[in-house]
Each structure stands twice: as C-alpha cells, then as structure tokens.
Write a protein that holds these residues in place. Sequence first.
Motif, PDB file in Angstrom:
ATOM      1  N   ILE A  54       9.371  29.701 -13.775  1.00 52.04           N
ATOM      2  CA  ILE A  54       8.539  29.884 -14.964  1.00 52.04           C
ATOM      3  C   ILE A  54       9.300  29.263 -16.134  1.00 52.04           C
ATOM      4  N   SER A  55       8.770  28.180 -16.654  1.00 54.34           N
ATOM      5  CA  SER A  55       9.434  27.487 -17.754  1.00 54.34           C
ATOM      6  C   SER A  55       9.074  28.140 -19.091  1.00 54.34           C
ATOM      7  N   THR A  56      10.072  28.371 -19.904  1.00 52.13           N
ATOM      8  CA  THR A  56       9.836  28.973 -21.222  1.00 52.13           C
ATOM      9  C   THR A  56       9.422  27.938 -22.254  1.00 52.13           C
ATOM     10  N   SER A  57       9.494  26.678 -21.861  1.00 55.02           N
ATOM     11  CA  SER A  57       9.134  25.595 -22.769  1.00 55.02           C
ATOM     12  C   SER A  57       7.974  24.807 -22.178  1.00 55.02           C
ATOM     13  N   THR A  58       7.210  24.168 -23.040  1.00 51.94           N
ATOM     14  CA  THR A  58       6.103  23.338 -22.579  1.00 51.94           C
ATOM     15  C   THR A  58       6.523  21.888 -22.395  1.00 51.94           C
ATOM     16  N   ALA A  59       7.773  21.591 -22.649  1.00 50.08           N
ATOM     17  CA  ALA A  59       8.258  20.215 -22.492  1.00 50.08           C
ATOM     18  C   ALA A  59       8.272  19.845 -21.010  1.00 50.08           C
ATOM     19  N   THR A  60       7.813  18.637 -20.706  1.00 52.90           N
ATOM     20  CA  THR A  60       7.718  18.189 -19.305  1.00 52.90           C
ATOM     21  C   THR A  60       8.684  17.053 -18.978  1.00 52.90           C
ATOM     22  N   SER A  61       9.482  16.631 -19.946  1.00 57.28           N
ATOM     23  CA  SER A  61      10.343  15.463 -19.743  1.00 57.28           C
ATOM     24  C   SER A  61      11.397  15.691 -18.666  1.00 57.28           C
ATOM     25  N   THR A  62      11.781  16.933 -18.454  1.00 55.68           N
ATOM     26  CA  THR A  62      12.831  17.214 -17.472  1.00 55.68           C
ATOM     27  C   THR A  62      12.276  17.437 -16.067  1.00 55.68           C
ATOM     28  N   TYR A  63      10.945  17.354 -15.923  1.00 54.07           N
ATOM     29  CA  TYR A  63      10.315  17.585 -14.623  1.00 54.07           C
ATOM     30  C   TYR A  63       9.646  16.317 -14.107  1.00 54.07           C
ATOM     31  N   GLU A  64       9.304  16.335 -12.858  1.00 55.94           N
ATOM     32  CA  GLU A  64       8.640  15.200 -12.228  1.00 55.94           C
ATOM     33  C   GLU A  64       7.178  15.532 -11.947  1.00 55.94           C
ATOM     34  N   VAL A  65       6.345  14.489 -12.060  1.00 59.14           N
ATOM     35  CA  VAL A  65       4.931  14.672 -11.738  1.00 59.14           C
ATOM     36  C   VAL A  65       4.787  14.823 -10.222  1.00 59.14           C
ATOM     37  N   ASN A  66       4.023  15.807  -9.822  1.00 68.19           N
ATOM     38  CA  ASN A  66       3.820  16.082  -8.410  1.00 68.19           C
ATOM     39  C   ASN A  66       2.649  15.231  -7.883  1.00 68.19           C
ATOM     40  N   PRO A  67       2.917  14.242  -7.033  1.00 70.85           N
ATOM     41  CA  PRO A  67       1.827  13.381  -6.542  1.00 70.85           C
ATOM     42  C   PRO A  67       0.792  14.137  -5.712  1.00 70.85           C
ATOM     43  N   GLU A  68       1.200  15.210  -5.073  1.00 73.12           N
ATOM     44  CA  GLU A  68       0.243  15.996  -4.293  1.00 73.12           C
ATOM     45  C   GLU A  68      -0.774  16.653  -5.216  1.00 73.12           C
ATOM     46  N   TYR A  69      -0.337  17.080  -6.361  1.00 69.07           N
ATOM     47  CA  TYR A  69      -1.247  17.682  -7.334  1.00 69.07           C
ATOM     48  C   TYR A  69      -2.284  16.667  -7.791  1.00 69.07           C
ATOM     49  N   VAL A  70      -1.843  15.453  -8.058  1.00 66.34           N
ATOM     50  CA  VAL A  70      -2.757  14.388  -8.492  1.00 66.34           C
ATOM     51  C   VAL A  70      -3.800  14.115  -7.414  1.00 66.34           C
ATOM     52  N   LEU A  71      -3.350  14.063  -6.162  1.00 64.75           N
ATOM     53  CA  LEU A  71      -4.267  13.833  -5.051  1.00 64.75           C
ATOM     54  C   LEU A  71      -5.285  14.959  -4.934  1.00 64.75           C
ATOM     55  N   LEU A  72      -4.816  16.203  -4.992  1.00 63.86           N
ATOM     56  CA  LEU A  72      -5.732  17.331  -4.881  1.00 63.86           C
ATOM     57  C   LEU A  72      -6.730  17.364  -6.031  1.00 63.86           C
ATOM     58  N   LYS A  73      -6.288  17.019  -7.203  1.00 65.32           N
ATOM     59  CA  LYS A  73      -7.192  16.984  -8.348  1.00 65.32           C
ATOM     60  C   LYS A  73      -8.318  15.991  -8.113  1.00 65.32           C
ATOM     61  N   ASP A  74      -7.984  14.833  -7.563  1.00 68.35           N
ATOM     62  CA  ASP A  74      -9.005  13.823  -7.250  1.00 68.35           C
ATOM     63  C   ASP A  74      -9.944  14.311  -6.150  1.00 68.35           C
ATOM     64  N   LEU A  75      -9.388  14.969  -5.137  1.00 70.92           N
ATOM     65  CA  LEU A  75     -10.209  15.458  -4.028  1.00 70.92           C
ATOM     66  C   LEU A  75     -11.183  16.538  -4.484  1.00 70.92           C
ATOM     67  N   PHE A  76     -10.703  17.458  -5.314  1.00 67.83           N
ATOM     68  CA  PHE A  76     -11.597  18.502  -5.812  1.00 67.83           C
ATOM     69  C   PHE A  76     -12.664  17.918  -6.738  1.00 67.83           C
ATOM     70  N   GLN A 106      -5.790  26.379 -10.668  1.00 69.61           N
ATOM     71  CA  GLN A 106      -4.504  26.521  -9.984  1.00 69.61           C
ATOM     72  C   GLN A 106      -4.700  26.178  -8.510  1.00 69.61           C
ATOM     73  N   TYR A 107      -3.832  25.291  -8.007  1.00 71.32           N
ATOM     74  CA  TYR A 107      -3.985  24.810  -6.639  1.00 71.32           C
ATOM     75  C   TYR A 107      -2.981  25.496  -5.707  1.00 71.32           C
ATOM     76  N   PHE A 108      -3.469  25.871  -4.512  1.00 74.03           N
ATOM     77  CA  PHE A 108      -2.622  26.500  -3.506  1.00 74.03           C
ATOM     78  C   PHE A 108      -3.003  25.981  -2.124  1.00 74.03           C
ATOM     79  N   VAL A 162       0.864  24.494  -5.527  1.00 75.56           N
ATOM     80  CA  VAL A 162       0.948  23.054  -5.811  1.00 75.56           C
ATOM     81  C   VAL A 162       0.707  22.890  -7.308  1.00 75.56           C
ATOM     82  N   THR A 163       1.750  22.594  -8.046  1.00 77.07           N
ATOM     83  CA  THR A 163       1.660  22.496  -9.504  1.00 77.07           C
ATOM     84  C   THR A 163       1.724  21.041  -9.958  1.00 77.07           C
ATOM     85  N   GLU A 164       1.313  20.824 -11.213  1.00 76.84           N
ATOM     86  CA  GLU A 164       1.297  19.453 -11.745  1.00 76.84           C
ATOM     87  C   GLU A 164       2.704  18.879 -11.870  1.00 76.84           C
TER      88      GLU A 164
END
Length: 384
Positions: A165-187, A373-375, A134-136
Amino acid sequence: MEEPTIKPLSYTHRNFIFISAVVLFVLSLPVFIFYAIGYRYTVVSDEPIITATGGLYLANEYDGAIYIDETEVTGKTRLFSKSYYIQGIEPGLHRVHVQSPELHTWVKELMVISQVVIEAEAFNLPLTPQLRPVTEFETTDGEAVYFKNKPAILTSASSSLPYIISTSTATSTYEVNPEYVLLKDLFFEKASTTALLNKIEASKNQSKFNFATDGLVIDYSSSTATSTIKHDDLQLYKKNEDVFVAILPETKRPPYYFCETKLSDVAKSRMSFIGFSKNQEEIESYDATNILSDSEQERSCRNEIMIDRMGKRVIDFNFLPTGSNLVLLQLEDGIYVTEIDDRSWQNSQLLYLGTDLEMIIYGGAIFVNDNGQYFEVFTELIGG
C-alpha cells in the motif's frame, strides 16, 4: 563330517502336488470371477446370501474424505489421476459426499446397480476466495501496488501475490504492469461485444420493425464472446432466461450424464442369476455407464441439459477451464461454479461474491473486474 543331501521329491509326490494345485485353481477360479464382476457373500444378515453389487468411479481433485451414506470410504487414488474406484456397493440409492477442510462440500445421490460401474465427478471450491491481484503498477520485484487503500475484497480473501500500500500517489518508482494493460483492453472489448449483442437482442424484440439482423448469428473466436461457447463436444448457450449445455451434432459418445442406460433382457437375466435386487423399476430407469457389453445395454441420450441458475438473473456464463463437467455462472450476486451433471441435483458453489462484476477467461485463467480492480481467481487453494 558328511554334508546333508537333499533328495528331490518322488515322481508320485510331484504329480500329486501338481494335480492338487490345478484342482485348487479350477475350484477357486469361479469365486474370483464372481468377485471381480461384483458378487459378494453376505454373512451378517439373518440368512447368508450371495448378492450382486455395483461400483462407483469418482473423479476428485482433492484427496478429501469420501463418504457413502455417512460411512467413510478408505482407499487410494489411481496412479495417474486423482480418482477412486469404489466397489462392493449394494444396489440402491446412495448419498455420496466429498469434504475437505477449507473447501465446499460436494454431495450427490446416485443410484447404484449391480454389476454396473457408475461415474461421477466431484468438485470442491475454496470457502475463502483465492486471488491474485493485478494492478496497474508493480514494484521491480513484481509486487502489486495499491495507492492509499486496498480493495475491500482483500480483507476476506487469500492473495497469492504480495502487495504493498503506497502512501504516495507518485508512480515514477514503479513499473507499468503489462498484464493490467492487456486485461483492461480485454474487458473493454468484452463490454463492447456485450453491448452489441444486447442491441441485437433488443432489436429482435421490437416486432413493429423488420431488421436485417434478425437472423444474425454472431460467432466470436475470442474467449470473451458472450454468444454460443463451444468446448470439446459441448456447447453452452442462453435461451430466454436460462443457460443450457448441448451436445454437438458430430459427437459420437456423449458424456455419461447426458445418457440413460437401460439394460436389455439378456443383461437382466444374467444379473439376476444370483441374489439380484428385486427393484427392477429402479434398475431400468437409472442413468449409468456400465461394464456390460453394448449388446446388453440400450443407451438413450438427451440433447441438452439446463443449468440451475437458482432463480437468479444470469449475467454471463462460460465453461470452467479446468473442468469438463463444470460451468461458470455470473449471477446477480456473484460468480458460481455449477456442475452439468443433473442426477438428483446440480451442485453450485460460490467462487467470487459481488454485484458489479465482469469476468473473462483468458489463457485458461479466470479474471474478474470488480469495480475497476482486477483479480485472477483460483478454483483451488493457493499452495494446495
């Protein structure tokens, strides 16, 4: 040409066949009854005898090979559950083990008593961790995205979700994973709760002060709480350095592994009618759920069972969502699944290896925070 005619049997013949069938049924009925309740005729010994045997009801998640005393048991599972009923087992101590490729092996020594059906629940975790990262950020197709490198755990684990594995750190072409946000809050919530409980526990150990929280019992409804955890008729809690499972006071019939069943004099007399085991001490001391009537058995139950922590420090614990007889133990070197049933010993199998971990149960799933890292961790083979 005349057609052949079939003459009915005479009354005398019909009467003879009917009486013969009735006599055959009456004579064979005791044989079937004795067979159904566990008696077997043994001809391989020096003196053929009739022996009373027992049975085993084994719940098993996988269709793995089952062995009793190194002999493979053949048979089919029940229609609506993955469980086996094995009958005709001679009274005495038997070693049962269940194994399947790519899975841990479950082993248990069980005492079998004649005319008694004992219960056991096997479990077999994957040898290789089965993970869902589960990634950001994720792609529009739902693929997990790691930047520049992936976690080391993925080199020795099976992933149920494609990742890139992205070779760039740019995030504009990706979507935020809502599950990651939820898990971050839970932890984060769990870390805050754990810190509070540790603070209260520390305050109790400072005898030179009298704190108002000395008698405080924290009961969080959240599944991330680290205090007493309830599941069905059981509660899981920590006492000093050990973890215990106890029966709730209102429980009418505790699980079979909490209770010791002793046979009454009436039952022992009936069971010794034909060729019963000579070792009465083993019979009277065995713990089982049997097919005798309530008047023929005496049940005495314990209130709690201590979970084997293998001499390691317990960091966290919870019930396994998919097993009524299983608990999750986060120890100093990883997360284990341990059975509550302590007949002969408690089987423990490694679920996830690591030293700096956090775990939570959410929505019936197990999630692990491994150094940020979330799994999601599965207890069965992916696709199995």
